[in-house]
Design an enzyme around this catalytic site. Sequence first.
Site, PDB file in Angstrom:
ATOM      1  N   ARG A 102       0.970  -1.212   0.257  1.00  0.00           N
ATOM      2  CA  ARG A 102       0.431   0.642  -0.129  1.00  0.00           C
ATOM      3  C   ARG A 102       1.031   1.222   0.084  1.00  0.00           C
ATOM      4  NH1 ARG A 102      -2.321   2.770   4.764  1.00  0.00           N
ATOM      5  NH2 ARG A 102      -3.838   4.596   3.683  1.00  0.00           N
ATOM      6  N   HIS A 147      -3.097  10.651   0.403  1.00  0.00           N
ATOM      7  CA  HIS A 147      -2.423   9.739   2.361  1.00  0.00           C
ATOM      8  C   HIS A 147      -1.817  12.270   2.716  1.00  0.00           C
ATOM      9  CE1 HIS A 147      -0.875   7.236   5.623  1.00  0.00           C
ATOM     10  NE2 HIS A 147       0.048   8.376   5.690  1.00  0.00           N
ATOM     11  N   GLU A 192      -7.152   8.313   6.693  1.00  0.00           N
ATOM     12  CA  GLU A 192      -7.657   8.788   7.737  1.00  0.00           C
ATOM     13  C   GLU A 192      -8.207  10.475   8.147  1.00  0.00           C
ATOM     14  OE1 GLU A 192      -4.936   8.466  10.625  1.00  0.00           O
ATOM     15  OE2 GLU A 192      -4.338   6.606  10.460  1.00  0.00           O
ATOM     16  N   ASN A 332      -7.017   1.685  10.155  1.00  0.00           N
ATOM     17  CA  ASN A 332      -5.804   1.921  10.158  1.00  0.00           C
ATOM     18  C   ASN A 332      -5.585   1.644  12.044  1.00  0.00           C
ATOM     19  OD1 ASN A 332      -5.373   2.032   8.067  1.00  0.00           O
ATOM     20  ND2 ASN A 332      -4.264   4.502   8.124  1.00  0.00           N
ATOM     21  N   TYR A 334      -3.371   1.290  16.273  1.00  0.00           N
ATOM     22  CA  TYR A 334      -2.568   1.247  17.002  1.00  0.00           C
ATOM     23  C   TYR A 334      -3.719   1.386  18.441  1.00  0.00           C
ATOM     24  CZ  TYR A 334      -0.590   3.407  12.044  1.00  0.00           C
ATOM     25  OH  TYR A 334       0.151   3.176  11.492  1.00  0.00           O
ATOM     26  N   GLU A 402      -3.244  -0.139   7.305  1.00  0.00           N
ATOM     27  CA  GLU A 402      -2.063  -0.402   9.266  1.00  0.00           C
ATOM     28  C   GLU A 402      -1.837  -0.734  10.578  1.00  0.00           C
ATOM     29  OE1 GLU A 402      -0.511   3.881   9.447  1.00  0.00           O
ATOM     30  OE2 GLU A 402      -1.761   4.106   7.573  1.00  0.00           O
TER      31      GLU A 402
HETATM   32  C1  BGC Z   1      -1.050   7.688   9.091  1.00  0.00           C
HETATM   33  C2  BGC Z   1       0.663   7.376   9.483  1.00  0.00           C
HETATM   34  C3  BGC Z   1       1.371   7.196  10.112  1.00  0.00           C
HETATM   35  C4  BGC Z   1       1.022   6.631  11.766  1.00  0.00           C
HETATM   36  C5  BGC Z   1       2.150   6.381  12.996  1.00  0.00           C
HETATM   37  C6  BGC Z   1      -0.778   6.802  10.790  1.00  0.00           C
HETATM   38  O1  BGC Z   1      -2.334   7.654  11.436  1.00  0.00           O
HETATM   39  O2  BGC Z   1      -1.878   7.164   8.261  1.00  0.00           O
HETATM   40  O3  BGC Z   1       0.822   8.029   8.048  1.00  0.00           O
HETATM   41  O4  BGC Z   1       3.083   7.819   9.794  1.00  0.00           O
HETATM   42  O5  BGC Z   1       0.225   6.143  11.928  1.00  0.00           O
HETATM   43  O6  BGC Z   1       1.413   7.444  13.400  1.00  0.00           O
END
Ligand code: BGC
Length: 509
Positions: A102, A147, A192, A332, A334, A402
């Site tokens: 991607r 992006h 995002e 995405n 995290y 992501e």
């Molecule tokens: C984004 C990336 C970023 C990653 C880590 C995501 O919010 O799409 O561009 O590097 O998180 O912060």
Amino acid sequence: MKSLLIFSSLCVLLVESKTIIEAKQSVRKFPDGFIFGAATASYQIEGGWDADGKTENIWDHMTHKEPCLIADCSNGDVADDSYNLYKRDVEMMRELGLQFYRFSLSWNRILPTSFPDKINEAGVQYYNNLINEMLKYNIEPMITLYHWDLPQKLQDMGGWANPHIVDWFADYARVAFENFGDRVKYWITMNEPREVCYQGYGDVTKAPRLNMKGIGEYMCAKNLLVAHAKAYDIYDKEFREKWGGTVGITLSATWHEPEGDMDADLAETINQFEWGQYAHPIFSETGDFPPIMKEMIAAKSAEQGFYRSRLPEFTPEELELVRGSSDFLGINHYSTFLVRKIDERDSFEVPSYWDDMEIVRYQPEEWEGGASSWLKVVPSGFYKLLHRLRELYDNPPIMITENGFSTRGGLEDDNRVSYYRLYLDAMLDAMDEGCDVIGYAAWSLMDNFEWMQGYTERFGLYEVDYSSPERTRTPRKAAFVYKEILRSRSLDPNYVPDTTVMTIDGVNS
Ligand code: BGC
């Protein structure tokens, strides 16, 4: 009493994530058809900021004008130099055995005037070279159209706050579909929207740092959603029959947990503001912004003396255009936050996004985390998120576009290895329950320009040496572990990689 509640809910959360951390010593298989990849974005890796006719985007503009807004006063002028080193990038994809990659397009590289009156052949050629090199080795390209690197000229005219951007973006999307659609089957319109709009228009944590609190982020959200839907519609009507690809959108989806049992509805409210804002208009049956957002912002706006809600309305035609405008939901993910009701400890600007919600979010310091302040390891949050998305939107096909972990650098990245294992494990739990997760991309293939943090936070499976002119890329331990997951199509918590030599083998050889 309150503190007891807080303590007990913290324990529950810790115990829950602990359970996952300690569980599953057995090898788990990924289903057939599930696809693995890795992700990057144009401004973060390409460099060549003014090469061969490329013009200035909002990140070029901001970092050149005020370099030390970025943690290490750096920029993406050269970054990973992927503009020149794309063949090495593809070689790394082959080493890992990726099924897809991607990446995003730079609008300014393809359309230097921002508009389709002048198509930059050199820019188109760069992406053709990259795509063709990948296809030689059966690596599927997945393109993100936007992006975060908006042409500065369009920003000067209001950017995402100007409704004309719907046509500007649609024209750019058409050019991209026309030039690459014969070979590219996976398209993502936006990366995002929450970060684009809230951080860039409602705050100062991403370019263009407009800080138009409580107003800018909502205007941006509406225009961005309609622009996305128009691009989707163009693909649907003009290209789908001929080329048979799929088009989706990628949302950042953080999970929120209530601080205490009494706050369960708060977590739901913030989830609706944070990602429901973009998911509800597209994936819910009714379309439109989430009802809770509409109500809360309308009430606040009236109280504050505005003549209409600060959250713009979709026309009936726009609402219909946006509703259903995605073949898959890109996520995405995290990390996770705890939430509590706003109280006398807090003061938010009025109007503002946080004041509209009346919610505070935070992460306890004792939670284990990465180099990024916001990135704590809570795999159970990933599981719960997937579960909730399934419930809310009738089990849509979800592509994890992501997921990843940051360090300060170094090849022995055991924390990253453990993060990937825990999060993939949590994802498999959700899939076992029926969540339709169709693919997964690690963020990121290699270290890159981490926005306001510059090169101080590293997300790469490959380490990049920014002091070498060749931008030498070296696989970290996590790269070897990820490679084995892809090779065996399974998650073995006890696998210990031999990190002495990285080879190309398997399907991409
Ligand atoms: C984004 C990336 C970023 C990653 C880590 C995501 O919010 O799409 O561009 O590097 O998180 O912060």
